[in-house]
Design an enzyme around this catalytic site. Structure first.
Site, PDB file in Angstrom:
ATOM      1  N   GLU A 167     -27.658  26.290  58.577  1.00 46.91           N
ATOM      2  CA  GLU A 167     -26.121  26.033  58.747  1.00 46.91           C
ATOM      3  C   GLU A 167     -25.817  24.814  58.849  1.00 46.91           C
ATOM      4  O   GLU A 167     -24.876  24.360  59.749  1.00 46.91           O
ATOM      5  CB  GLU A 167     -25.502  26.595  59.583  1.00 46.91           C
ATOM      6  CG  GLU A 167     -25.694  27.682  59.913  1.00 46.91           C
ATOM      7  CD  GLU A 167     -24.825  28.795  60.697  1.00 46.91           C
ATOM      8  OE1 GLU A 167     -23.547  28.252  61.043  1.00 46.91           O
ATOM      9  OE2 GLU A 167     -25.653  30.219  61.553  1.00 46.91           O
TER      10      GLU A 167
ATOM     11  N   SER B  70     -28.958  18.080  59.703  1.00 51.46           N
ATOM     12  CA  SER B  70     -28.572  17.125  60.954  1.00 51.46           C
ATOM     13  C   SER B  70     -28.144  16.170  59.635  1.00 51.46           C
ATOM     14  O   SER B  70     -26.877  15.693  60.889  1.00 51.46           O
ATOM     15  CB  SER B  70     -29.925  15.995  61.823  1.00 51.46           C
ATOM     16  OG  SER B  70     -30.234  17.569  62.649  1.00 51.46           O
TER      17      SER B  70
ATOM     18  N   PHE C 180     -24.862  35.970  55.093  1.00 52.50           N
ATOM     19  CA  PHE C 180     -24.799  35.427  54.782  1.00 52.50           C
ATOM     20  C   PHE C 180     -24.722  34.636  53.141  1.00 52.50           C
ATOM     21  O   PHE C 180     -25.984  34.517  53.674  1.00 52.50           O
ATOM     22  CB  PHE C 180     -24.244  34.355  55.741  1.00 52.50           C
ATOM     23  CG  PHE C 180     -23.492  33.277  55.262  1.00 52.50           C
ATOM     24  CD1 PHE C 180     -21.792  33.455  54.601  1.00 52.50           C
ATOM     25  CD2 PHE C 180     -23.342  31.777  54.858  1.00 52.50           C
ATOM     26  CE1 PHE C 180     -20.694  32.549  54.409  1.00 52.50           C
ATOM     27  CE2 PHE C 180     -22.772  30.563  54.197  1.00 52.50           C
ATOM     28  CZ  PHE C 180     -21.069  30.814  54.162  1.00 52.50           C
TER      29      PHE C 180
ATOM     30  N   GLN D 176     -44.117   9.761  88.896  1.00 55.35           N
ATOM     31  CA  GLN D 176     -42.384   9.495  88.446  1.00 55.35           C
ATOM     32  C   GLN D 176     -42.442   9.757  86.382  1.00 55.35           C
ATOM     33  O   GLN D 176     -41.522   9.736  86.795  1.00 55.35           O
ATOM     34  CB  GLN D 176     -41.926   8.105  88.852  1.00 55.35           C
ATOM     35  CG  GLN D 176     -40.573   7.726  89.042  1.00 55.35           C
ATOM     36  CD  GLN D 176     -40.564   6.257  89.081  1.00 55.35           C
ATOM     37  OE1 GLN D 176     -41.306   5.358  88.985  1.00 55.35           O
ATOM     38  NE2 GLN D 176     -39.507   6.183  89.937  1.00 55.35           N
TER      39      GLN D 176
END
Ligand code: COS
Length: 378
Positions: free
Chosen positions: A362, A365, A122, A278
């Site tokens: 593509e 953001s 493309f 943790q």
């Protein structure tokens, strides 16, 4: 809303997970190192009916739905982000033919592309127009029964290995987004040449190239859709392609999470497993929540792709969230690996580099936010 996978989807996921883990992941190390396009992988993807998985059987596709396609891309990316970029670049390359091609164009290009006999690319992005796709300066001038293309594209996925490109050029430059047209440019067309290959940070096996059109004569029968309607066509194709990048992000993130979980269970520090601290458990929990949220946003957007309605907002939301979630996940996974994560002998280092492009190609953001806000405020 039912998010359960069908039996076919579960089977495909399992088969591709095995293929990604056993074949693609080891190969990913080598193609990354050698900046090599993995030709042999294309053959394997074709044998598994992945080259046109979500396209109708009459066009050579496997006739699956777009959620199935997302699952496939996710699993391929689990083993190798570069391979996922080749596959999504291929879909992007021929999708305009599916949406707007003539029966003859579908027979000559779409069908072999879906069967994996022809690889597609493309060609929209140019050195001077990436995010501002309408500012293209590749010009197509009418000349009898053809258009003559002049200009340079760059960062074009698959270009040197593709059998044809769908290239976008200005047929009425002053009209900007209303003056662009899509053309099929077959490999070997005089005036069409491949320039330098890019030396990228990540997805290095998913090679990208400069493409040069120098008085490249394309017959009018190779126009895809209508003259001057190419920009909208490109945007529709990219909307659909963004679900693929979201799926690729999910696959990379899942791979990073799985590596982090294994490492946290094995690595002993201060006499205990990393997994027993943790602080580490919370990181893993955040990673899992990110992966799951990204996955279901991706599946949802993918499901809309089959409805043939405009779903720019949902595709952009999925791409934005999944890419940024993958960033967070891969970053934490590397951190959990400590110094080893920074070393090339651990695959997390490559995932860290491969993931980064999902926030850029593509549509960055920032472009996704423009699309989302544009739809919200319409
Ligand atoms: N589907 C259908 N039509 C669309 C569309 C879409 N997704 N996006 C835009 N259009 C239409 C608009 O409706 C508008 O039509 P009208 O003038 O008839 O109303 C026309 O196309 C122009 O749209 P817009 O004015 O929004 O164009 P902009 O130049 O402002 O650009 C953005 C819009 C920024 C969203 C677009 O350029 C873009 O997505 N850029 C990123 C490109 C990209 O992803 N590049 C990566 C290349 S592939 S690796």
């Amino acid at each position: 809303m039912n998010f359960d996978l069908t039996e076919e989807q579960k089977d495909l996921k399992e088969i591709l997970h095995k293929y990604a883990t056993e074949v693609l992941a080891p190969r990913a190390v080598e193609i990354d190192k050698n900046n090599r396009f993995p030709k042999e992988t294309i053959k394997e993807l074709a044998e598994q009916d992945l080259m046109g998985i979500a396209y109708p059987e009459e066009y050579g596709g496997a006739g699956a739905d777009s959620v199935t396609e997302a699952i496939a891309v996710e699993e391929i990316a689990y083993g190798c982000g570069a391979t996922a970029s080749i596959l999504t670049g291929h879909y992007l390359g021929f999708d305009a033919l599916y949406l707007a091609g003539t029966p003859e164009q579908k027979e000559e290009y779409l069908k072999p592309a879906c069967l994996g006999e022809k690889l597609a690319g493309f060609a929209l992005t140019e050195p001077g127009s990436g995010s501002d796709a309408g500012a293209s300066s590749t010009i197509a001038t009418e000349d009898g029964d053809a258009y003559v293309l002049n200009g340079t594209k760059h960062f074009i996925t698959n270009a040197a290995d593709a059998d044809f490109l769908i290239a976008f050029a200005m047929t009425d430059k002053p009209k900007k987004t209303h003056g662009m047209t899509a053309f099929i440019v077959p490999k070997g067309t005089p005036g069409f040449s491949i320039g330098a290959g890019d030396d990228k940070m990540g997805i290095r096996g998913g090679r990208t190239w400069e493409v040069i059109f120098d008085h490249c004569r394309i017959p009018k029968k190779n126009i895809v859709g209508e003259i001057n309607h190419g920009f909208k066509l490109a945007m529709q194709v990219i909307d659909r392609g963004r679900t693929g990048i979201a799926a690729m992000s999910v696959g990379i993130a899942q791979a990073a999470l799985d590596m982090a979980v294994s490492y946290a269970k094995e690595r002993i520090v201060f006499g205990e497993r990393l997994a027993d601290f943790q602080g580490l458990r919370w990181m893993l929990a955040e990673m899992e929540a990110d992966v799951e949220a990204a996955r279901y946003l991706t599946y949802y957007a993918s499901s809309l792709k089959d409805k043939h309605i405009r779903f720019s907002k949902q595709a952009a939301c999925a791409k934005l969230f999944a890419a940024e979630a993958a960033h967070r996940v891969v970053d934490k996974a590397l951190q959990i690996h400590g110094g080893y994560g920074y070393m090339k002998e651990y695959p997390i280092e490559r995932l860290y580099r491969d993931q980064r492009i999902t926030e850029i190609f593509e549509g960055t953001s920032q472009i996704q936010k423009i699309v989302i806000a544009g739809q919200l405020l319409k």
